[in-house]
Design a protein around this motif. Structure first.
Motif, PDB file in Angstrom:
ATOM      1  N   LYS A 219       0.840  -1.200   0.000  1.00 25.63           N
ATOM      2  CA  LYS A 219       0.000   0.000   0.000  1.00 25.63           C
ATOM      3  C   LYS A 219       0.873   1.248   0.000  1.00 25.63           C
ATOM      4  O   LYS A 219       1.891   1.306   0.693  1.00 25.63           O
ATOM      5  CB  LYS A 219      -0.915  -0.013   1.226  1.00 25.63           C
ATOM      6  CG  LYS A 219      -1.919   1.136   1.275  1.00 25.63           C
ATOM      7  CD  LYS A 219      -2.782   1.072   2.528  1.00 25.63           C
ATOM      8  CE  LYS A 219      -3.728  -0.105   2.497  1.00 25.63           C
ATOM      9  NZ  LYS A 219      -4.700  -0.053   3.616  1.00 25.63           N
ATOM     10  N   GLY A 224      -2.712   5.608   0.025  1.00 20.99           N
ATOM     11  CA  GLY A 224      -3.495   4.409   0.303  1.00 20.99           C
ATOM     12  C   GLY A 224      -3.733   3.532  -0.902  1.00 20.99           C
ATOM     13  O   GLY A 224      -4.418   2.513  -0.806  1.00 20.99           O
ATOM     14  N   CYS A 226      -3.376   0.650  -3.527  1.00 23.29           N
ATOM     15  CA  CYS A 226      -2.902  -0.721  -3.292  1.00 23.29           C
ATOM     16  C   CYS A 226      -2.407  -1.349  -4.586  1.00 23.29           C
ATOM     17  O   CYS A 226      -2.941  -1.075  -5.670  1.00 23.29           O
ATOM     18  CB  CYS A 226      -4.029  -1.574  -2.699  1.00 23.29           C
ATOM     19  SG  CYS A 226      -4.571  -1.012  -1.070  1.00 23.29           S
TER      20      CYS A 226
END
Length: 750
Positions: A219, A224, A226
């Motif tokens: 991540k 954030g 992924c």
């Protein structure tokens, strides 16, 4: 400023399409797309305006291009070194297995084989003739414009991996599933079920999905975002290897890592990410350490949240847990097959490639239960003579392409494990080609030993050749008795079938029973759990228990996490003989599993065509069985005199259950034909001024040939119905009715 994002996005799409078309018309002529350096040499300075002249010049240029591209070498000569590389690696693997080498060495060698196979396939695609190059952007443009399917929640920006089907796509999908039911469920007398999508954790724990259905993820620490860890590692190492400054020593190091990337666990991936200081490919930010990410969507069941559940990752488990009821419905007889169509869910880390890799998708699965000692199908002879493109383990290991093979010969030679598996491969081939998949772009690839699950004895994938490469659309595996055995262990419910014996036989029986008075006093409420567990111990387990009690005077037994300390007085072990008239067997399972979205995309790509001499005019040549609408009904103009005939035809088609579309818009008849061609309507009825004369008649047009016939209006609904159900052919219709050239009547001005 307030920005209307929807209008802005629409404007951008139109602008991009306009730029792309202009660019393509100048620089990317399909016939010279492979060799840009030949463009000036081959392109005529005078590009005529006549269609026949343009068509002939296109053919001439293609032939000359092929001669110049190949030069003194054939395609096979160019591919020979790569084929040899694959064969050499296949020989290494055979040698390692023959010598009993450690599993890690075999795994490393197989990973290297995959890399060499990939290089070979990429070269084969690069050397494909110019006519095989596919313009995916034009298909995607048609799919969006005609709302065959599009990204879900697009007005909110969309969600990756989720798609909505529009009217055309929905009708096409419904027709595909209808034909699937007809071809498999009805033909084979299968038992169809529809089970719950929301599945308790205990079920998927027993099937192995909770523990093993996972990938490693990293991540972006700031945004954030992924990424799938192994894919990101591969991409970065390949990029570093392509750097001109990369030394041979470093390339060798990176290659050794790539060879084992599919086998790395969390610790190894973490070390490699830190060693190479990998960053986010989007922002360049630092990444978290790899963490295991289960690909199932987890959700609590009920308001308390105490029951854990998941959205099912496959439909098969719903069939396995209902095996006992299905066996009873079939009067306890084997073999039988159960089928299910439904949605499944996989929380892909990086969904991509349109319908190829998504988070919610429709599956159609079959579980064919058979006696493991009698894997023969009575109808195999019906498919034995099919010539199918098979890509066996041997061909893959030797670096050879898939080869057309008679299905019966493949089973006889042991290439395919048994004729039940072979029968379903044949039926899958027949279904896929009937639905519009081109036979020369459909192959069945056998899994290599390291690809198959430990419980599978053989597995073949039906793969379709697309612009994304070879895409797995159907899996067909011999799963042995793995699932039924695991669910039996988890539930203590005997998921077995009984087989009558030709003659009674006497067998030795070994069983263990709990002494209820002693066990109840020692373990209280847990005594029932122990007693049930003892009933399902195997002969080996009982012998181990007996030996431990004799040698040590006690035995520690773990039952679902609860420990029981057993002593000799708590159990009774019995040995005796028993006469059997039937024997219990755990059935083996042959499982064909269809990915409906992938099949649909392959069909669309295989049947996306351009009109000869007019490359801007595209259409979908779907088989009538699959076409969303079977027929269009078109008035030649807005003349009110045509209205009664349009209504008469529409009502008659509706009575015959023929889906149709009435297009009475003001556009020219040619433009309306083009619109119906784009959404794959195979036949079109046109009411013109000759239709007003008695006897009343209208024209019928074939989409693929663009030829037309004239027939009585009363005949046309029956003709269209028979054509759409493949009861007759266009050639037979064209022979029966006169060919239409032009209408004889002319509209008089008021």
């Amino acid at each position: 400023h307030v920005v209307d994002f929807q209008r802005l996005m629409q404007f951008n799409r139109r602008l991009i399409r306009s730029i792309y078309r202009g660019f393509k018309s100048i620089y990317l002529k399909p016939e010279v797309n492979r060799v840009d350096f030949l463009h000036a040499r081959l392109l005529s300075s005078k590009w005529g305006s006549k269609k026949k002249q343009r068509q002939q010049e296109t053919i001439d240029r293609k032939q000359r291009l092929e001669e110049l591209i190949m030069g003194d070498k054939s395609v096979e000569e160019l591919l020979a070194p790569l084929r040899k590389n694959v064969k050499d690696q296949g020989d290494v693997i055979r040698q390692l297995k023959g010598d009993g080498a450690p599993e890690i060495d075999v795994t490393r060698a197989v990973a290297e084989l995959k890399i060499r196979k990939k290089a070979l396939e990429e070269k084969e695609i690069a050397l494909a003739p110019p006519g095989e190059k596919f313009d995916r952007m034009r298909l995607e443009d048609l799919v969006r414009r005609r709302f065959i399917y599009d990204q879900s929640f697009s007005i909110y920006g969309g969600v990756t991996g989720l798609y909505d089907f529009g009217p055309v796509g929905c009708a096409m999908k419904a027709n595909l599933l209808y034909q699937w039911r007809s071809h498999f469920v009805l033909e084979e007398n299968m038992l169809e079920v529809d089970t719950a999508m929301l599945t308790p954790e205990v079920v998927l724990k027993a099937s192995g999905h909770v523990d093993k259905f996972a990938d490693f993820m990293v991540k972006d620490k700031k945004t954030g975002d992924c990424f799938r860890a192994d894919h990101l590692l591969e991409a970065n190492l390949e990029k570093m290897m392509s750097d001109k400054k990369c030394t041979e020593e470093k390339k060798s190091e990176y290659q050794s890592v790539l060879n084992l990337v599919d086998n790395y666990g969390k610790t190894e991936l973490t070390d490699l990410f830190r060693k190479y200081n990998l960053k986010s490919p989007v922002t360049g930010n630092d990444l978290s350490d790899p963490v295991e990410f289960n690909l199932m969507f987890q959700t609590p069941i009920g308001p308390t949240g105490q029951i854990k559940g998941y959205l099912r990752p496959e439909t098969a488990q719903g069939i396995f847990v209902n095996f006992k009821r299905l066996l009873e419905f079939n009067q306890g007889k084997l073999p039988f097959a159960a089928a299910q169509i439904g949605n499944s869910f996989r929380n892909e880390i990086s969904p991509r490639s349109g319908l190829i890799r998504v988070r919610e998708f429709t599956m159609a699965e079959i579980e064919h239960f058979i006696d493991p000692n009698a894997k023969d199908h009575p109808k195999f002879g019906e498919v034995a003579d099919l010539q199918i493109l098979l890509f066996s383990q041997e061909l893959q290991m030797n670096g050879m392409p898939a080869a057309k093979t008679r299905l019966g010969d493949a089973v006889d030679k042991g290439m395919i494990a048994n004729n039940v598996l072979g029968y379903f491969i044949g039926r899958i081939f027949m279904f896929m080609t009937k639905m519009g998949v081109h036979a020369d772009k459909l192959r069945f690839r056998q899994h290599l030993d390291n690809e198959m699950a430990h419980y599978a004895s053989d597995c073949w994938d039906a793969e379709c050749k697309t612009s994304y490469g070879w895409v797995e659309c159907v899996g067909c595996a011999d799963r042995s008795c793995f699932d039924l055995t695991n669910h039996t262990k988890a539930t203590k419910e005997r998921l077995v079938a009984e087989k009558p014996l030709s003659e009674p036989k006497t067998v030795d029986v070994l069983e263990v029973q709990a002494v209820k008075s002693v066990v109840g006093k020692a373990f209280k409420k847990d005594s029932k759990i122990l007693s049930e567990h003892l009933q399902f111990l195997t002969e080996c387990d009982i012998n181990e228990l007996e030996k431990a009690l004799q040698d040590n005077g006690q035995f520690e037994m773990n039952v679902n996490g609860t420990m029981f300390n057993l002593t000799p007085e708590m159990v009774t072990i019995k040995r005796y003989q028993k006469t059997l008239h039937v024997e219990e067997i755990v059935p083996s399972v042959i499982e064909p599993s269809f990915g409906i979205g992938r099949i649909m995309y392959s069909i669309l790509e295989h049947n996306f065509k351009c009109r000869e001499g007019d490359e801007q005019r595209t259409f979908l040549a779907l088989p009538p069985l699959l076409a969303p609408y079977k027929c269009s009904v078109l008035p030649l103009s807005n003349n009110p005199a045509f209205t009664p005939f349009i209504k008469q035809l529409s009502n008659a088609l509706r009575e015959f259950d023929v889906s149709h579309k009435v297009d009475d818009s003001s556009g020219s008849i040619g433009r309306r034909y083009a619109r119906t061609d784009e959404i794959a309507i195979p036949f079109g009825i046109t009411v013109d001024f000759d239709s007003l004369n008695n006897p009343y008649s209208a024209t019928l047009r074939d989409r693929d040939t663009m030829t037309q016939i004239r027939a009585p209006i009363s005949d046309l609904p029956t003709v269209v119905r028979d054509l759409s159900l493949s009861r007759t052919t266009w050639a037979a219709v064209a022979e029966k009715y006169p060919k239409f050239e032009q209408q004889e009547s002319v509209a008089r001005k008021d």
